[in-house]
Design a protein around this motif. Structure first.
Motif, mmCIF file in Angstrom:
data_model
loop_
_atom_site.group_PDB
_atom_site.id
_atom_site.type_symbol
_atom_site.label_atom_id
_atom_site.label_comp_id
_atom_site.label_asym_id
_atom_site.label_seq_id
_atom_site.Cartn_x
_atom_site.Cartn_y
_atom_site.Cartn_z
ATOM 1 N N UNK A 182 84.677 97.574 -76.848
ATOM 2 C CA UNK A 182 84.116 98.769 -77.503
ATOM 3 C C UNK A 182 82.609 98.849 -77.314
ATOM 4 N N UNK A 183 82.167 98.656 -76.063
ATOM 5 C CA UNK A 183 80.726 98.732 -75.758
ATOM 6 C C UNK A 183 80.455 100.142 -75.232
ATOM 7 N N UNK A 184 79.602 100.888 -75.933
ATOM 8 C CA UNK A 184 79.359 102.288 -75.556
ATOM 9 C C UNK A 184 78.598 102.360 -74.240
ATOM 10 N N UNK A 185 78.635 103.544 -73.600
ATOM 11 C CA UNK A 185 77.895 103.735 -72.352
ATOM 12 C C UNK A 185 76.398 103.487 -72.565
ATOM 13 N N UNK A 186 75.888 103.859 -73.747
ATOM 14 C CA UNK A 186 74.452 103.646 -74.015
ATOM 15 C C UNK A 186 74.176 102.137 -74.051
ATOM 16 N N UNK A 187 75.023 101.402 -74.753
ATOM 17 C CA UNK A 187 74.866 99.939 -74.840
ATOM 18 C C UNK A 187 74.987 99.317 -73.447
ATOM 19 N N UNK B 43 74.427 100.653 -70.506
ATOM 20 C CA UNK B 43 73.344 101.046 -69.576
ATOM 21 C C UNK B 43 73.733 100.776 -68.127
ATOM 22 N N UNK B 44 74.902 101.290 -67.732
ATOM 23 C CA UNK B 44 75.380 101.034 -66.364
ATOM 24 C C UNK B 44 76.087 102.264 -65.808
ATOM 25 N N UNK B 45 75.646 102.692 -64.620
ATOM 26 C CA UNK B 45 76.302 103.815 -63.941
ATOM 27 C C UNK B 45 77.697 103.381 -63.484
ATOM 28 N N UNK C 222 70.217 97.374 -77.070
ATOM 29 C CA UNK C 222 71.368 97.219 -76.145
ATOM 30 C C UNK C 222 71.513 95.770 -75.693
ATOM 31 N N UNK C 223 71.164 94.837 -76.583
ATOM 32 C CA UNK C 223 71.327 93.415 -76.250
ATOM 33 C C UNK C 223 70.164 92.840 -75.469
#
Ligand code: DCC
Ligand code: FAD
Length: 652
Positions: free
Chosen positions: A601-606, A608-610, A94-95
């Motif tokens: 297009x950054x997924x929720x997993x990528x 990692x933010x509520x 995730x970077x």
């Protein structure tokens, strides 16, 4: 989906997917990226709990487990294209940084760039297969910037045809290399080469650190982790003390410099070739900068449309905080910057590729320009990105300060990019050194090309600034850079005319030299953004990106208005005009903010933010996140019975 964020996605003024494809470099690349991300996100081995709940050792264990799984899967999936591997790695971490970064990012490139054919034959395959895991051990406790001051020594012993490596003082201990603490079993060690009684300067040596079976440190090798850091705690940055460690002559990387069997030293065609991998990473950092800021902007802008706060009109619903002009002014220029840095990242990557090919062909003439450009843009982009992440965190109020937001982690993991791979001020001064040389060339009647053309005499006299025209704004940045670079060179000259030495004069102008380099980098970024737009086919994408380029340029002028006014590029009235148009742009772009972040297009997993969830359902997710925090495993924490209860029972 939260109704507010749903509404933000109704009827964007452009085709979001088309911009995603443009950012990826084509529809096929988008598809491939999504495919690789799905492979990771659907792999149960990659599921994990929030990292914020782990200790340093727990984080390291978690990271190493993912490294091992990643390498296995790369082989199993047959990923060989570096782009695929880079996308897959980014999806796995995730970077975030990982313990293998130096192995993949510097150790392998050092072999490819600096090893002979025989050395590649011997080292590359085992390193590619991770039998050999390397790091890049250059920085010492006493020196990181001043490479010529590094103290580690490599003495050539012609009797045994070996080098004897030592870190002779405490300040010589290698300090910081990523993966050195617990992961690497080899290192490229930069050391001062001594042969036939003469110091031949810094050269690169491959040193085995640990036993390949037991992973125990070898004799003469004292190695460990440097302890917890401000961030970057998934990585075991380590220390390395060398005590009479003997390595074969053939362990010195000898593609360019050589030591013959009798100890004769053959100089490299350019003594800066050993620094080539640092230039490669600096270029990589520029191309990655945009991704960090894209994550921060996505989190803060999505949160800013679901967060409602305060009451402007009694009885009316509380407004979305992105409706406040101040919130737009914090976030939308950063969104424009993200797009600007995406294009400059492409530009530097292409420049690195082209000049590396000419270096491979033996043409070193552009090495200096590549060094100066990559060094300056690395400093320019990382300073702005790291500050931008902090702005995004603060724009999210209290919840921005929670690890649930993902912003503290993003900040502490990106902050060291202003230091590693060349401390930013020092890098800007390298660019300044190059710019001053260019001024000297013009003084000697030589005409310049490329990004420094503005230093040529009588560079076309420009009409007054038209703040509605992007081309005119690019001209303004050009004139500002020309004035600042010329002005500081005149300042240097007058210092010398007063009898100051070169060194004194240089030190007395350092602040102005850095500012001049920044203005040069700023011009290159604006120019590149504007030029890239000409190649955008899709008219809707071109229109929205032009507005972002316009906003980026206007905002840059208002942030550095003193420079532009000092350079005579604009006056107070024109500055007022610029600010007015900027405010108008803020409100017109406000409606496009969420679609412009969706385009990343950054997924929720990528992410990692509520706070940055795609569905905007922040509050329930925040509550659920807190409930799983380790401190909430028990209703009454064990410390109560150990400390507080006895205290409360005692008669104070
Ligand atoms: C996102 C993914 C993350 C991937 C994951 C990343 C995780 C983190 C990785 C971090 C890894 C590290 O930090 S590795 C360690 C990084 N360390 C550094 O970057 C050290 C920075 N320091 C240096 O590079 C050097 O000490 C300098 C450039 C500051 C000064 O060197 P110097 O030898 O004293 O040179 P100096 O006198 O200033 O200049 C002499 C001449 O050499 C030229 N020159 C200097 N360096 C270079 C160069 N690299 N290439 C070409 N030319 C050069 C100058 O332009 C000048 O040319 P002329 O004017 O004479 O023509
Ligand atoms: C997270 C992280 C990972 C790292 N990974 C690695 C790695 O894998 N391998 C490796 O070899 N190293 C690594 N490093 C070390 C890194 O490369 C150095 O920290 C960096 O090069 C800066 O050097 P320094 O720490 O000596 O800072 P210094 O140079 O001591 O900087 C301190 C201050 O002095 C100023 N200064 C220094 N020289 C000058 C000058 N000539 N003119 C004006 N001002 C000056 C700087 O601007 C700065 O403000 C890492 C560092 C970090 C934080």
């Amino acid at each position: 989906m939260n109704p507010d964020i749903k509404k933000e996605r109704e009827g964007p003024a452009f085709d979001v997917e088309a911009v995603t494809n443009l950012l990826d470099g084509g529809r096929d690349v988008t598809e491939r990226r999504r495919q690789l991300e799905a492979l990771v996100e659907n792999d149960p081995e990659f599921l994990s709990q929030p990292l914020s709940f782990l200790s340093q050792s727990g984080r390291y264990d978690h990271a190493i487990k993912r490294c091992a799984r990643m390498i296995q899967q790369i082989k199993k999936l047959g990923l060989t294209d570096p782009k695929d591997i880079s996308l897959y790695k980014r999806a796995v971490f995730c970077g975030r940084p990982c313990p293998l970064d130096l192995h993949l990012g510097m150790f392998l490139p050092m072999l490819l760039n600096q090893a002979t054919e025989d050395q590649l034959e011997h080292f590359f395959l085992p390193a590619w297969q991770c039998q050999i895991i390397g790091t890049y051990a250059q920085t010492e406790m006493g020196h990181g910037t001043f490479l010529r001051g590094l103290e580690t020594t490599a003495l050539y012993d012609p009797r045994t045809q070996e080098f004897v490596l030592n870190t002779p003082t405490v300040t010589a201990i290698k300090w910081w290399p990523g993966g050195l603490g617990k992961t690497a079993n080899h290192a490229v060690v930069l050391a001062q080469l001594y042969t036939k009684g003469t110091c031949q300067g810094l050269n690169a040596f491959i040193v085995q650190l640990r036993d390949l079976e037991t992973h125990a440190p070898l004799p003469g090798i004292i190695v460990g982790d440097i302890g917890p850091k401000f961030g970057f705690n998934d990585v075991d940055n380590g220390f390395l003390k060398l005590e009479n460690v003997r390595i074969p002559r053939t362990n010195m990387l000898m593609k360019f410099a050589k030591v013959e069997e009798d100890g004769t030293y053959i100089r490299p065609p350019s003594d800066k070739l050993a620094y080539g991998t640092m230039v490669f990473i600096r270029a990589l950092i520029v191309s990655e900068a945009s991704y960090v800021l894209a994550k921060a902007c996505t989190i803060a802008i999505r949160y800013s449309v679901v967060r409602r706060q305060s009451q402007q009109t009694p009885g009316a619903p509380e407004p979305q905080i992105l409706d406040y002009q101040t919130q737009q002014h914090k976030l939308l220029p950063l969104l424009a910057t993200t797009y600007a840095f995406h294009f400059i990242g492409n530009y530097v990557s292409k420049m690195y590729q082209n000049i590396s090919e000419s270096v491979d062909a033996g043409n070193y003439s552009q090495l200096n320009e590549l060094h100066a450009t990559s060094a300056g843009l690395k400093a320019f982009t990382t300073w702005i990105v790291v500050a931008g992440v902090e702005t995004c965190r603060m724009a999210c109020g209290g919840h921005g300060f929670s690890c649930a937001s993902g912003l503290p982690e993003l900040y502490t993991n990106s902050a060291p990019s202003c230091t590693y791979e060349g401390e930013n001020t020092v890098m800007m001064l390298q660019t300044a050194r190059y710019l001053m040389k260019c001024v000297g060339l013009v003084r000697n009647g030589i005409l310049l090309e490329g990004n420094v053309m503005y230093l040529n005499p009588a560079f076309d006299n420009r009409p007054r600034l038209d703040p509605q025209s992007v081309a005119s704004l690019v001209g303004a940045f050009c004139d500002r850079a020309s004035w600042m670079v010329t002005h500081v060179s005149q300042g240097l000259q007058s210092q010398l005319n007063c009898g100051k030495s070169q060194k004194e004069a240089w030190n007395n102008m350092l602040v102005e030299l850095v500012r001049a380099s920044e203005s040069h980098c700023h011009y290159v970024v604006v120019k590149t953004f504007a030029e890239e737009l000409e190649g955008v086919q899709d008219s809707g994408s071109r229109a929205i990106l032009s507005s972002l380029c316009h906003l980026y340029a206007l905002h840059g002028i208002t942030q550095h208005s003193g420079d532009f006014m000092q350079a005579g590029v604009l006056n107070g009235e024109e500055l007022e005009q610029v600010s007015k148009i900027l405010r108008t742009l803020l409100s017109s772009l406000r409606r496009q903010a969420v679609p412009l972040t969706d385009a990343f297009d950054i997924s929720d997993v990528q992410l990692s933010s509520v706070l940055g969830r795609h569905d905007g359902n922040v509050y329930n997710a925040l509550y659920a996140w807190a409930r799983t925090a380790p401190l909430n495993k028990s209703q009454v924490h064990e410390s109560y019975d150990k400390y507080m209860k006895p205290l409360q029972k005692s008669k104070l």
